[in-house]
Design an enzyme around this catalytic site. Structure first.
Site, PDB file in Angstrom:
ATOM      1  N   HIS A 248       0.792  -1.240   0.000  1.00  0.00           N
ATOM      2  CA  HIS A 248       0.000   0.000   0.000  1.00  0.00           C
ATOM      3  C   HIS A 248       0.825   1.292   0.000  1.00  0.00           C
ATOM      4  O   HIS A 248       0.678   2.140  -0.865  1.00  0.00           O
ATOM      5  CB  HIS A 248      -0.907   0.030   1.236  1.00  0.00           C
TER       6      HIS A 248
HETATM    7  C1  BDR Z   1      -2.331   0.404   5.715  1.00  0.00           C
HETATM    8  O1  BDR Z   1      -2.408  -0.158   7.027  1.00  0.00           O
HETATM    9  C2  BDR Z   1      -1.136  -0.537   7.468  1.00  0.00           C
HETATM   10  O2  BDR Z   1      -1.167  -1.780   8.064  1.00  0.00           O
HETATM   11  C3  BDR Z   1      -0.224  -0.480   6.265  1.00  0.00           C
HETATM   12  O3  BDR Z   1       1.085  -0.101   6.644  1.00  0.00           O
HETATM   13  C4  BDR Z   1      -0.859   0.539   5.377  1.00  0.00           C
HETATM   14  O4  BDR Z   1      -0.428   1.850   5.681  1.00  0.00           O
HETATM   15  C5  BDR Z   1      -3.103  -0.494   4.768  1.00  0.00           C
HETATM   16  O5  BDR Z   1      -4.401  -0.658   5.202  1.00  0.00           O
END
Ligand code: BDR
Ligand code: CA
Length: 320
Positions: A248
Site C-alpha cells: 500500500h
Molecule cells: C495500511 O495499514 C497498514 O497496516 C499499512 O502499513 C498501510 O499503511 C493499509 O491498510
C-alpha cells in the site's frame, strides 16, 4: 533536476518500509524526514524500524521524529492490539533488518511538522501512510498549517474494500477522529490512495525474486518484506490472485515519482466516527449525493507494471 521534497509519516511496518526505501533512494525525491506514529506496532517499535530501515540502505542522514503513542481521541487503540490478526502478523513488531545504535531526533513529530512548515522556503509534500494522529494534532495546534502544506498524499480508506472490518481500512479505522480532522482541513491539493487502488498494484513471488536478484540491500529487504506479506495474505486475507500482496504505502510514494501509477477522480470524502459496523469507513461520495464540495483526488485504480518498474529501478541503485 529539482528533487521533490517530502516528509513521510509512517507506522513502519512492512509496506511502510518499502515506501521509505523508495522515498529515500529515488533520485527524483528528497526525503526530508520521517515522522512516526502508533499503528502497525506501538510507536517506539515503528520508530526503531524506521531507523533500522534507513540505516540498512545507508541513509542514516535522514532524521526520524517520534510522534503519537495513542489515537487522537480514543483512550486506546480502537480495540486492544491483537498480534494474531492481519496487521499483527503481516508487520510483527520488529522488522528483520539489523539493529541500529542511531537514536530518534530530540524534537517530537508534531512539533517538527509545525516548525518545518512554518519555516519552509521550499515546497514539501506531506505523505501520511499511517493513522493520522500526528497530522490531526499538528493541524489542531497550528490553525495555519493546512494552508502552509502545498500537497498531501494519504494512504488510507477504501470504497469497495475494507481490510480491518468490511467497512474500514486500517489507517482510517485506527484513528477515525484524526482522519476526519485531516480530510476536512481544507488542503489545496489532497490525494487519497485507498485500498481500491493499492489492491490493483499487486506484487508477486516472481517479482520478489527479481527484487532479490538486484543484489542490493534495498532489493533484498524489499523481497523479504513483500514475500512475508504474501505468505500472510495467502493465509488470512487472500488477494484476487493468490501469491500476491498489495504494498500500500509504496504505491503512494510511487505516485509522486510517476503520477500515472494511480488513476484518480475528485470526490468529497468524509469519515464515519460512530456506528458499530461502520466506524472508520471513508464515505466517498462517488455519485455526488451528499452536497459536500469535492476536496480529494481519490485513486480508484493503479498500474501494477509501472509500480513494479519503479521499485526495480530504484532498488537497483547502489547506496552512495
Ligand atoms: C495500511 O495499514 C497498514 O497496516 C499499512 O502499513 C498501510 O499503511 C493499509 O491498510
Ligand atoms: Ca503504514
Amino acid at each position: 533536476m529539482t528533487r521533490k521534497k517530502l516528509i513521510l509519516d509512517v507506522d513502519t511496518g512492512t509496506d511502510d518500509a518499502v515506501a521509505i526505501m523508495l522515498a529515500a533512494l529515488h533520485p527524483a525525491l528528497d526525503l526530508v524526514a520521517c515522522t512516526t506514529v502508533n499503528g502497525n506496532a506501538p510507536v517506539e517499535y515503528c520508530t526503531d524500524n524506521t531507523l533500522r530501515v534507513l540505516d540498512h540502505i545507508a541513509r542514516s542522514d535522514i532524521p526520524v521524529y517520534e510522534g503519537a503513542a495513542r489515537p487522537f481521541v480514543r483512550a486506546d487503540f480502537p480495540v486492544p492490539r491483537a498480534q494474531n490478526d492481519l496487521a499483527g502478523k503481516i508487520h510483527g513488531k520488529t522488522l528483520p533488518v539489523p539493529p541500529t545504535a542511531r537514536r530518534k531526533a530530540d524534537a517530537g513529530a508534531v512539533e517538527f511538522l509545525i516548525e518545518t512548515y512554518r519555516n519552509a522556503t521550499e515546497e514539501i509534500t506531506l505523505v501520511p501512510v499511517a493513522p493520522l494522529t500526528n497530522i490531526a494534532a499538528a493541524l489542531t495546534l497550528d490553525p495555519k498549517l493546512a494552508e502552509r502544506i502545498p500537497e498531501v498524499v494519504i494512504m488510507g480508506g477504501g470504497h469497495e474494500i475494507g481490510n480491518v472490518t468490511p467497512a474500514a481500512e486500517f489507517n482510517i479505522w485506527a484513528d477515525p477522529e484524526a482522519a476526519g480532522i485531516v480530510l476536512a482541513a481544507g488542503f489545496r491539493k489532497l490525494t487519497l490512495v485507498p485500498l481500491d487502488a493499492t489492491h490493483r498494484a499487486l506484487v508477486s513471488y516472481a517479482d520478489c525474486q527479481r527484487l532479490r536478484a538486484l543484489g542490493t540491500p534495498a532489493g533484498a529487504a524489499a523481497a523479504e518484506f513483500i514475500g512475508h506479506r504474501i505468505e500472510v495474505h495467502d493465509e488470512i486475507q487472500k488477494m484476487a490472485v493468490a501469491g500476491t500482496t498489495p504494498v500500500h504505502d509504496a504505491v503512494c510514494v510511487g505516485s509522486l515519482i510517476d503520477p500515472a501509477i494511480i488513476t484518480t477522480r475528485r470526490h468529497h470524502v468524509a469519515v464515519e466516527t460512530s456506528g458499530a459496523l461502520t466506524v472508520g469507513r471513508t464515505v466517498i461520495d462517488t455519485h455526488f449525493r451528499g452536497g459536500g464540495a469535492p476536496q480529494a483526488d481519490v485513486a480508484f485504480d493503479a498500474d501494477a507494471s509501472r509500480f513494479l518498474k519503479i521499485l526495480l529501478e530504484t532498488f537497483a541503485r547502489k547506496p552512495a
